[in-house]
Design an enzyme around this catalytic site. Structure first.
Site, PDB file in Angstrom:
ATOM      1  N   CYS A 109       0.817  -1.214   0.000  1.00 28.38           N
ATOM      2  CA  CYS A 109       0.000   0.000   0.000  1.00 28.38           C
ATOM      3  C   CYS A 109       0.851   1.265   0.000  1.00 28.38           C
ATOM      4  O   CYS A 109       0.306   2.373  -0.106  1.00 28.38           O
ATOM      5  CB  CYS A 109      -0.898   0.043   1.240  1.00 28.38           C
ATOM      6  SG  CYS A 109      -1.876  -1.428   1.551  1.00 28.38           S
ATOM      7  N   HIS A 127      -5.713   1.603   5.703  1.00 24.98           N
ATOM      8  CA  HIS A 127      -6.319   0.746   4.675  1.00 24.98           C
ATOM      9  C   HIS A 127      -6.924  -0.469   5.355  1.00 24.98           C
ATOM     10  O   HIS A 127      -6.232  -1.182   6.090  1.00 24.98           O
ATOM     11  CB  HIS A 127      -5.269   0.305   3.657  1.00 24.98           C
ATOM     12  CG  HIS A 127      -5.772  -0.695   2.664  1.00 24.98           C
ATOM     13  ND1 HIS A 127      -6.994  -0.572   2.026  1.00 24.98           N
ATOM     14  CD2 HIS A 127      -5.241  -1.864   2.201  1.00 24.98           C
ATOM     15  CE1 HIS A 127      -7.179  -1.588   1.207  1.00 24.98           C
ATOM     16  NE2 HIS A 127      -6.130  -2.399   1.310  1.00 24.98           N
ATOM     17  N   HIS A 129      -9.692  -3.997   5.048  1.00 24.94           N
ATOM     18  CA  HIS A 129     -10.410  -4.944   4.210  1.00 24.94           C
ATOM     19  C   HIS A 129     -11.774  -5.239   4.826  1.00 24.94           C
ATOM     20  O   HIS A 129     -12.260  -6.369   4.763  1.00 24.94           O
ATOM     21  CB  HIS A 129      -9.605  -6.238   4.059  1.00 24.94           C
ATOM     22  CG  HIS A 129      -8.407  -6.095   3.175  1.00 24.94           C
ATOM     23  ND1 HIS A 129      -7.628  -7.158   2.809  1.00 24.94           N
ATOM     24  CD2 HIS A 129      -7.837  -5.022   2.582  1.00 24.94           C
ATOM     25  CE1 HIS A 129      -6.633  -6.759   2.032  1.00 24.94           C
ATOM     26  NE2 HIS A 129      -6.744  -5.452   1.880  1.00 24.94           N
ATOM     27  N   GLU A 157     -26.546  10.730  11.385  1.00 24.57           N
ATOM     28  CA  GLU A 157     -25.738  11.452  12.360  1.00 24.57           C
ATOM     29  C   GLU A 157     -24.232  11.237  12.184  1.00 24.57           C
ATOM     30  O   GLU A 157     -23.439  12.172  12.322  1.00 24.57           O
ATOM     31  CB  GLU A 157     -26.153  11.035  13.782  1.00 24.57           C
ATOM     32  CG  GLU A 157     -25.376  11.692  14.906  1.00 24.57           C
ATOM     33  CD  GLU A 157     -25.666  13.187  15.063  1.00 24.57           C
ATOM     34  OE1 GLU A 157     -24.936  13.831  15.839  1.00 24.57           O
ATOM     35  OE2 GLU A 157     -26.595  13.709  14.415  1.00 24.57           O
ATOM     36  N   HIS A 214     -12.639  -5.134  -2.526  1.00 21.66           N
ATOM     37  CA  HIS A 214     -11.323  -5.126  -1.870  1.00 21.66           C
ATOM     38  C   HIS A 214     -11.366  -4.486  -0.478  1.00 21.66           C
ATOM     39  O   HIS A 214     -11.064  -5.139   0.506  1.00 21.66           O
ATOM     40  CB  HIS A 214     -10.331  -4.381  -2.779  1.00 21.66           C
ATOM     41  CG  HIS A 214      -8.935  -4.311  -2.262  1.00 21.66           C
ATOM     42  ND1 HIS A 214      -7.835  -4.272  -3.093  1.00 21.66           N
ATOM     43  CD2 HIS A 214      -8.435  -4.242  -1.005  1.00 21.66           C
ATOM     44  CE1 HIS A 214      -6.728  -4.204  -2.366  1.00 21.66           C
ATOM     45  NE2 HIS A 214      -7.064  -4.175  -1.104  1.00 21.66           N
TER      46      HIS A 214
END
Length: 263
Positions: A109, A127, A129, A157, A214
Site C-alpha cells: 500500500c 487501509h 479490508h 448522524e 477489496h
C-alpha cells in the site's frame, strides 16, 4: 546511497541497509512506531486487517512510518516498521528507505499511502479490508454501470464525523451528503495508485476511496482524525448494507429542524 541508508529499486525484499533503529525506538505510546502496531492490533479485532491484509501509515513531519507486508497485523512490532523521508522521494517506484528491517517488505500500500501524504497533506492513512466496505461496493456494482462509481448517503448522524474537505474548516452536517468514490480493483495493490489519485482529483473533498471487492483507504490530518473517519465510515457502510436489506434508500429528503437558536 543517501546519508541514512541505501536506495533500493522497488520493494522486492530488504537489503542490508543502515538500520537506524533509533527511528522506531521510543517509550512514548503516541510515537508512530508504537501507534501503528497498536492500531493494527485493534483493527484486527474488528476484522479490518485479517490475513495480513490492510495496514496503516503515519507521517511525522518529513518522516513516514510504514507497516510491513505479509505480517500478521495483530502481532506486528515497532521493529517491523519501515521508515522513509518524503523529501528524499523522487520516484514512487524506486523509494529510498531510512530503515528497512532485514528479510521483510514494506506494505504494498506504500505508494497509496504516499499519495495521501503528498496530495492531501495527510498525517495518517489507514487501509482496511472491512467486509462492510466490500459489500457496499458489491451493492453499488449491482446497480449497474454508471451507478456504481460513488457511494452516497445523507441524513445520518455519523456523517458529522467527516471534515468538509481538504483545506476547508469544520465538519459535515448530518443533512449533508457524504460521497465516497469507488475505483476498480487490480491484481497488484500498488497498481491502484493512479486510480486513487484520479479519484482524489475528481472528488477533492473526499477523505476516503473505496476499492471494489477489496476494501477502503481513509486518511486524515492526523491519527485521531483518520481513525475517527475510518470508524465512522465503517459504521455507515454497515448501516447502508442493512438499509438496503430493509428497502430503505441511502439518500432521503429530511426537512431541517429549526431550533430556538436559529440553527
Amino acid at each position: 546511497m543517501c546519508p541514512n541508508g541505501k536506495k533500493r529499486k522497488g520493494d522486492e525484499g530488504a537489503e542490508d541497509t543502515t538500520n537506524n533503529d533509533h527511528l522506531v525506538t521510543s517509550d512514548d505510546q503516541n510515537h508512530p512506531a508504537n501507534l501503528i502496531p497498536s492500531l493494527c492490533a485493534k483493527f484486527w479485532t474488528l476484522g479490518w486487517v485479517t490475513g495480513t491484509g490492510g495496514g496503516a501509515s503515519i507521517r511525522d513531519d518529513d518522516l513516514v512510518y510504514i507497516a510491513p507486508s505479509g505480517v500478521q497485523k495483530e502481532l506486528m512490532k515497532a521493529s517491523d516498521l519501515y521508515v522513509l523521508a518524503l523529501s528524499q522521494q523522487t520516484d514512487l517506484k524506486n523509494r529510498v528507505y531510512l530503515r528497512s528491517p532485514p528479510g521483510g517488505r514494506p506494505s504494498q500500500c506504500t505508494p497509496l499511502f504516499l499519495a495521501a501524504f503528498t496530495k492531501r497533506g495527510a498525517g495518517c492513512c489507514i487501509h482496511t479490508h472491512s467486509h462492510w466496505a466490500v459489500l457496499v461496493t458489491l451493492l453499488l456494482e449491482a446497480q449497474g454501470p454508471g451507478q456504481d462509481k460513488v457511494f452516497e448517503i445523507n441524513n445520518i448522524e455519523q456523517i458529522k464525523g467527516f471534515g468538509r474537505g481538504f483545506q476547508k474548516q469544520g465538519n459535515l452536517d448530518y443533512h449533508d451528503t457524504l460521497r465516497i468514490p469507488v475505483i476498480e480493483n487490480t491484481s497488484h495493490e500498488e497498481d491502484l495508485t493512479e486510480f486513487l489519485e484520479e479519484a482524489m482529483d475528481k472528488y477533492p473533498d473526499t477523505y476516503a476511496v473505496l476499492v471494489r471487492r477489496h476494501g477502503v483507504y481513509v486518511w486524515g490530518d492526523n491519527v485521531h482524525k483518520a481513525k475517527t473517519m475510518c470508524e465512522s465510515l465503517d459504521y455507515l457502510f454497515q448501516l447502508a448494507v442493512e438499509m438496503k436489506q430493509l428497502g430503505l434508500p441511502w439518500l432521503s429528503n429530511v426537512p431541517k429542524v429549526i431550533t430556538s437558536s436559529g440553527r
